[in-house]
Write a protein that holds these residues in place. Structure first.
Motif, short mmCIF file in Angstrom:
data_model
loop_
_atom_site.label_atom_id
_atom_site.label_comp_id
_atom_site.label_asym_id
_atom_site.label_seq_id
_atom_site.Cartn_x
_atom_site.Cartn_y
_atom_site.Cartn_z
N PHE A 135 0.86 -1.17 0.00
CA PHE A 135 0.00 0.00 0.00
C PHE A 135 0.91 1.22 0.00
CE2 PHE A 135 -3.44 -2.49 2.31
CZ PHE A 135 -4.42 -2.32 1.36
N HIS A 171 -4.64 8.03 4.42
CA HIS A 171 -4.46 6.58 4.53
C HIS A 171 -3.62 6.11 5.70
CE1 HIS A 171 -6.62 6.01 0.86
NE2 HIS A 171 -5.85 6.91 0.27
N TRP A 206 -8.23 0.23 3.85
CA TRP A 206 -6.89 -0.36 3.89
C TRP A 206 -6.74 -1.26 5.11
CZ3 TRP A 206 -2.32 3.10 1.95
CH2 TRP A 206 -2.60 3.56 0.66
N GLU A 207 -7.21 -0.81 6.26
CA GLU A 207 -7.12 -1.63 7.47
C GLU A 207 -7.93 -2.91 7.32
OE1 GLU A 207 -6.94 -0.03 11.58
OE2 GLU A 207 -7.19 1.91 10.56
N TRP A 217 -5.85 -5.12 5.07
CA TRP A 217 -4.55 -5.46 5.67
C TRP A 217 -4.64 -6.78 6.45
CZ3 TRP A 217 0.27 -3.64 5.18
CH2 TRP A 217 1.22 -3.96 6.17
N LYS A 245 4.13 -7.83 3.32
CA LYS A 245 3.29 -6.66 3.10
C LYS A 245 3.92 -5.44 3.74
CE LYS A 245 0.34 -7.98 7.03
NZ LYS A 245 -1.02 -8.33 7.44
N TRP A 254 2.91 -1.07 4.37
CA TRP A 254 1.96 0.03 4.30
C TRP A 254 2.79 1.28 4.45
CZ3 TRP A 254 -3.39 -0.27 6.99
CH2 TRP A 254 -4.06 0.96 6.93
N VAL A 312 0.31 -0.93 11.69
CA VAL A 312 -1.15 -0.93 11.73
C VAL A 312 -1.66 -1.19 13.14
CG1 VAL A 312 -3.23 -1.99 10.77
CG2 VAL A 312 -1.23 -1.62 9.33
N CYS A 371 2.63 5.90 11.93
CA CYS A 371 3.47 5.87 10.73
C CYS A 371 4.71 6.72 11.03
CB CYS A 371 2.74 6.45 9.53
SG CYS A 371 1.22 5.56 9.09
#
Length: 145
Positions: A37, A44, A53-54, A57, A64, A66, A139, A144
């Protein structure tokens, strides 16, 4: 260039560049292919405005990542922003179109080099001094950095 083709081994997986993830074809049993992602930080980030997205995920069972880009807007991930700026219209004072295109191309290239050429890509694993705008999301922690 022909020799480069021989270096491609593996499953390229999938990249999702910005936008709402309505209707992504993720099987009920999950998706084990590599998945990236890449989107705007404002829209986001985990726990933010876009919950698609969550939702997806949780169903990604393989490699993966993000990533979000600080200062980016939806058009930042296309050539449109670059073309509009060349017309003298500066839509996004937070991130120039040229910089946004450089970040997008570098991130996509890193993903493909990792999964097709099996070359490690630090940009996908840790903060980058070259691209400080790119943030890797956790997540579970809804952060982030």
């Amino acid at each position: 260039m022909g020799d480069d083709i021989m270096e491609f081994r593996g499953d390229p997986g999938a990249l999702f560049l910005d936008g709402l993830a309505h209707g992504l074809p993720i099987p009920n049993g999950g998706l084990s292919r590599p998945f990236l992602f890449l989107g705007t930080q404002a829209m986001h980030s985990p726990g933010g405005k876009d919950t698609t997205w969550e939702r997806d995920w949780a169903h990604l069972t393989g490699w993966k990542r993000w990533l979000v880009v600080a200062g980016a807007e939806h058009a930042s991930f296309t050539d449109t922003a670059l073309l509009v700026e060349q017309l003298g219209i500066h839509r996004n004072p937070g991130l120039s179109a040229e910089r946004a295109v450089e970040i997008t191309r570098s991130t996509v290239r890193a993903f493909l080099d990792l999964h097709l050429r099996h070359k490690p890509q630090p940009l996908l694993d840790r903060p980058s001094t070259r691209y400080p705008e790119v943030k890797r999301c956790d997540v579970e922690q809804k952060t982030c950095a």
